[in-house]
Write a protein that holds these residues in place. Structure first.
Motif, PDB file in Angstrom:
ATOM      1  N   SER A   1       3.146 -10.745   6.407  1.00 38.55           N
ATOM      2  CA  SER A   1       3.281  -9.354   6.854  1.00 38.55           C
ATOM      3  C   SER A   1       4.570  -9.163   7.632  1.00 38.55           C
TER       4      SER A   1
ATOM      5  N   ASP B   1       0.956  -4.487   1.164  1.00 40.95           N
ATOM      6  CA  ASP B   1       0.453  -5.481   2.109  1.00 40.95           C
ATOM      7  C   ASP B   1      -1.057  -5.600   1.995  1.00 40.95           C
ATOM      8  N   GLU B   2      -1.499  -6.613   1.327  1.00 47.57           N
ATOM      9  CA  GLU B   2      -2.926  -6.833   1.064  1.00 47.57           C
ATOM     10  C   GLU B   2      -3.629  -5.532   0.703  1.00 47.57           C
TER      11      GLU B   2
HETATM   12 MG   LIG Z   1      -0.770  -9.766   7.218  1.00 49.68          MG
END
Ligand SMILES: [Mg+2]
Ligand SMILES: Nc1ncnc2c1ncn2[C@@H]1O[C@H](COP(=O)(O)OP(=O)(O)OP(=O)(O)O)[C@@H](O)[C@H]1O
Lengths: 370, 574
Positions: free
Chosen positions: A49, A170-171
């Protein structure tokens, strides 16, 4: 195909009260090509991240530079940071981040409104984006009344409506149930083919990364372990960590003496392996449990017995002692050995790695205190 | 929740009458207590405003409504409350954003410091500001006049704007605290995705952040509005000199001038009705303007928000924040302490004029120790009684849910919207011999009854919130293990909500300690509270003595607060 995202010696250090300095990202060098789907894969806390947020412009760099589409956007040396809103990116977050005070249409129209696009174009482009994300008909609904999958689609529609060249995810699927994850994965790929944007996809789910990416980067504790295609990463992992992280692995610590390979601490019986040229005295041999052959003891190979037999749905797993270590072997159900039965194991073309890295283990333990 | 209703009904059937009786007894107790504490005083006000000796009589009310002084007071009340709300909200939101979203240094410390104005009794603040900027004798006014050779005093705090200024200083934390906690709970990616969508920092604040914290802003603004409408202390201290009245001070004036006669109290009741109408109108209006849903802006993962770089503005804004705190906390405090050492009010602030005599005088006067004792007794007993009573009502409303539980809830919340002054008049009308010959007038009990009505909703709210989180399955699990209804209540539910009860106690104890609005109308010769004692000393012109006692009061408040923070820190609630 040119390089669209380039990271040069990018480093990010955080100073925390409890742990002192944490190197979240340590000297990252990578370039992502135009139109590519590139995944960041790694365990929690490895810096995925943080890297993505530096590319987006939310974090400054401790060292290094980032280029987007040939333009320098972040540079620690020149103290140059193009703000996120001027980087022309699309981004989808794990928690969706759709605005609860706007309805679906307003959410998707927001980026266009900010760009002062005229009204008729807004309606046209929003409708198009909603169409591609199967949200047509929900324009007037507020996100609070929608399911997680639908909210994630709003986030996607909002990201594609400006037609960005680069999409950071992001995910994006980790809050969805497994079925929906798979569908959304296909939808993202379909959108990519349609609009031809470059994707950086962050995940800690290896099968998801394998399925979606052209290339991926595996990292651990702020360091890049390997960058390659999914196939190569699986077949030629460059170190023990990557081997273990992708797919199932089993390891034997070995010592090499007089041109023969023995399980560490047991020199009664040698393993029948070809020693690589650059091998040290102590090594780790790694292989996949389903690539090990299990035969009767008369066939040759390393003679041992079945310590434990576990019946899995699609195969049988055996734990087989090699010296004082347990080797994991998986075979089709038809290769049936009973618990305690004598057998031989045959390692076919395993990977060789240096013996355990104590420094990495220490650092991992330190971070786990967090 | 409803799914468990069936189970508890079964258990009820098993235990039969015993259980039903217990629930019934609790319900009946609640109704009776609320009748005595809340319904009767409110009824008495309305009755006395419109009826005389059993007959409907509108004359009194219309007389009061058309009385120019009352109309002026009403206008002032509205003006002060509206402007206090507007400025207080702006200030609260601004500082909340500064501490919650920017990279201003020393955040933790600043957050703690910004809670101080909330604890500072506003009427003591008003006293201090009056000492500095009184239109005739303010110390700083005199200083400025000499320095710049002015003819008139430069600043006059004894004005509507002066009152607004002082109220804003001590009420902005209502909004500040609500908004800071909303910002902390807010998912930062909501703001980040707007940046990615192309919005600049300023656009993000206006289009995303502020709309998302709007529910918190409006909750805080409402609190400022109702508090200001009902507030007595600041307008009393700053307004009397220039005959600027608000409805609460006007009510006090009318009753005071009539020497506490029944006629005066009836007039007060009539003005009270006006005040209640104003408060209700304000509430409706506020609801209209700020009507908004509550969003789910809280997401599981705790994430660090991206802090906005203030760059060049960092130091100036930090200084501004510090200056604000110094202005509204330190300067008034220093002023009060300085004056408390003066031989006589009006003397220059020079070392030769300083003395400890005022403290000796204050403590030699027999009312002082009594007032501290009274306030301690009143706030501790009100805190304890409300803690249990509020929990009882909360339990009946949340868990027993009898027919009419909605009425119970409304009744217990009602005094929250009714100004303390009005409540006092209701209590006087109810408990000075007119009902069942019970006469509590001039005793400490009448103040206690008024405190109970005023603060019951505080503890009821905290206990309610805690009870909502105790899933009924927890209690049922205990029942299945063989515990009786009473046992499961005592062994499971109560321990679980005990922290909430304790914090409910302190929520009452601390404000009751420094209260004036209610007790100013109810005190008798021997039942002055700390607040009333300070107020009367000042009213009698003994300003240094009032300052000395105020210094002591602030000391007590600081000590109590430190203890409370210590205690509540190591308690974890449900
Ligand atoms: Mg993360
Ligand atoms: N603002 C910050 N301050 C201090 N430390 C931070 C900050 N942001 C990240 N870190 C630390 O940097 C490291 C990398 O964090 P990062 O969020 O990039 O991990 P991640 O790979 O995304 O993990 P996950 O899979 O859990 O999302 C972690 O050790 C984290 O605690």
């Amino acid at each position: 195909m040119g390089d669209q995202i380039v990271l040069n010696h990018v480093t990010k250090r955080f100073t925390t009260k409890t742990l002192g300095d944490i190197v979240a990202v340590d000297d990252f060098n990578l370039s992502v090509h135009e139109g590519e789907c590139f995944s960041f894969l790694g365990p929690s806390g490895c810096g995925k991240s943080t890297t993505l947020r530096m590319i987006a412009g939310f974090e400054d760099l401790t060292e290094g530079e980032i280029e987007l589409c040939g333009r320098l956007v972040s540079s620690s040396k020149k103290n140059l940071y193009v703000p996120p809103e001027e980087r022309g990116l699309g981004m989808v977050f794990q928690a969706f981040a759709v605005w609860p005070h706007m309805n679906v249409f307003e959410n998707v129209a927001f980026p266009l409104r900010i760009q002062k696009v005229n009204k008729t174009d807004i309606v046209k482009r929003v409708n198009e984006a909603l169409h591609h994300t199967s949200l047509t008909g929900l324009e007037k609904v507020f996100p609070g009344d929608l399911s997680g999958g639908q909210q994630q689609r709003i986030a996607l529609a909002r990201a594609i409506v400006t037609n960005p060249k680069v999409m950071l995810l992001d995910e994006p699927l980790s809050n969805l149930d497994p079925k929906l994850r798979e569908t959304m994965r296909f939808e993202i790929k379909a959108l990519q083919r349609k609009f031809n944007f470059t994707i950086i996809f962050v995940t800690h789910d290896q099968s998801e990364a394998m399925a979606i990416s052209d290339r991926m980067m595996v990292c651990d504790m702020g360091r890049i372990m390997q960058i390659d295609t999914p196939e190569n990463l699986y077949n030629k992992p460059c170190n023990r960590f990557v081997h273990n992280f992708l797919g199932e692995s089993t390891f034997i610590n070995v010592v090499i003496k007089d041109g023969k390979v023995y399980p560490k601490g047991h020199t009664e019986q040698a393993l029948d392996l070809r020693i690589p040229d650059d091998a040290a005295d102590e090594m780790v041999v790694a292989t996949r449990p389903n690539e090990i052959a299990l035969t009767g003891p008369s066939v040759g190979g390393y003679k041992t017995h079945v310590e434990k037999r576990i019946f899995l749905t699609d195969r049988t797993e055996y734990l087989v002692p090699v010296g004082d270590q347990l080797l994991k072997v998986q075979t089709p159900h038809r290769v049936a050995f009973a618990q305690g039965e004598a057998c031989s194991v045959h390692l076919v073309d395993p990977m060789w790695y240096p013996a355990d890295d104590e420094a990495a283990d220490k650092e991992r333990a330190r971070r786990q205190l967090f | 929740m409803s799914g468990y209703g069936g189970v508890s009904a079964d258990l009820a059937a098993v235990e039969g009458r015993k259980h039903m009786n217990m629930d019934k007894v609790m319900t009946v107790i609640c109704f009776i207590l609320l009748l005595i504490i809340v319904v009767i005083p409110i009824f008495m006000i309305i009755y006395n405003a419109f009826f005389y000796e059993g007959k409907l009589e509108i004359k009194l009310f219309t007389e009061q409504l058309t009385e120019p002084n009352n109309l002026a007071a009403m206008w002032n009340t509205l003006k002060i409350a509206v402007f206090t709300t507007i400025f207080g909200t702006i200030m609260g939101v601004f500082y909340a954003w500064l501490l919650g979203r920017s990279d201003i240094p020393a955040k933790g410390l600043m957050r703690a410091l910004f809670n101080i104005p909330y604890m500072f009794p506003p009427f003591l603040g008003a006293m201090a500001w009056d000492m500095m900027f009184n239109g005739r004798s303010g110390y700083i006014n005199k200083l400025l006049r000499e320095l710049f050779h002015l003819k008139a005093m430069p600043i006059n705090i004894n004005s509507v704007w002066g009152i607004v200024f002082v109220e804003v200083s001590y009420y902005f934390p209502f909004v500040f605290m609500q908004v800071v906690s909303a910002l902390e709970r807010m998912d930062p990616t909501l703001e980040e995705s707007a940046r990615i969508a192309g919005a600049r920092q300023r656009q993000v604040i206006w289009k995303i952040t502020l709309p998302l914290v709007k529910p918190a802003i409006s909750a805080g603004a409402l609190l400022i509005l109702t508090t200001s409408l009902a507030h007595f202390g600041v307008p009393a201290i700053l307004g009397y000199a220039k005959r600027i009245y608000t409805l609460p001070t006007r009510i006090y004036e009318v009753i005071y001038n009539s020497g506490g006669s029944f006629d005066g109290i009836r007039q007060g009741a009539a003005i009270s009705v006006m005040l209640v109408v104003v408060v209700s109108l304000a509430l409706i209006l506020q609801n209209r303007i700020l009507a908004s849903g509550s969003y789910d802006i809280i997401k599981g993962k705790s994430m660090r928000p991206t802090l906005i770089k203030l760059r060049g503005a960092k130091i100036p804004l930090l200084l501004l924040a510090i200056l604000t705190l110094v202005m509204i906390v330190i300067v008034p405090l220093v002023m009060i302490v300085l004056i408390s050492f003066l031989k006589a009010y009006g003397l220059p602030l020079k070392l030769e004029n300083f003395t400890f005599a005022q403290y000796q005088k204050v403590f030699a006067a027999n009312g002082t120790m009594a007032s501290i004792r009274n306030s301690l007794f009143l706030s501790i007993s009100a805190g304890i009684i409300c803690m249990f009573l509020g929990t009882l009502i909360a339990y009946v409303v949340q868990k027993i849910k009898p027919r009419g539980s909605g009425v119970l809830e409304v009744l217990s919340m009602l005094p929250y919207a009714i100004p303390g002054t009005v409540l006092s008049i209701g209590v006087i009308l109810a408990w000075s011999g007119r009902i069942a010959g019970i006469n509590l007038y001039n005793t400490i009990w009448i103040i206690l009854v008024a405190y109970l009505a005023r603060y019951l909703s505080f503890s009821m709210k905290t206990s309610s919130a805690a009870l909502l989180q105790v899933h009924s399955s927890l209690e049922e699990a205990a029942r299945v293990c063989g515990a009786s209804h009473t046992e499961s209540l005592a062994d499971v539910t109560l321990p679980l909500i005990r922290p909430a009860m304790v914090s409910g106690f302190f929520l009452i104890f601390l404000p009751a300690m420094r209260e004036v609005t209610t007790s100013i109308l109810l005190y008798g010769p021997y039942t002055r509270t700390l607040g009333v004692q300070i107020y009367s000393l000042r009213d009698a012109g003994m300003i240094p003595q009032a300052a000395a006692l105020a210094t002591v009061a602030i000391g007590i408040i600081i000590i109590l607060n430190t203890i409370v923070t210590k205690i509540t820190k190591d308690k974890k609630g449900v």
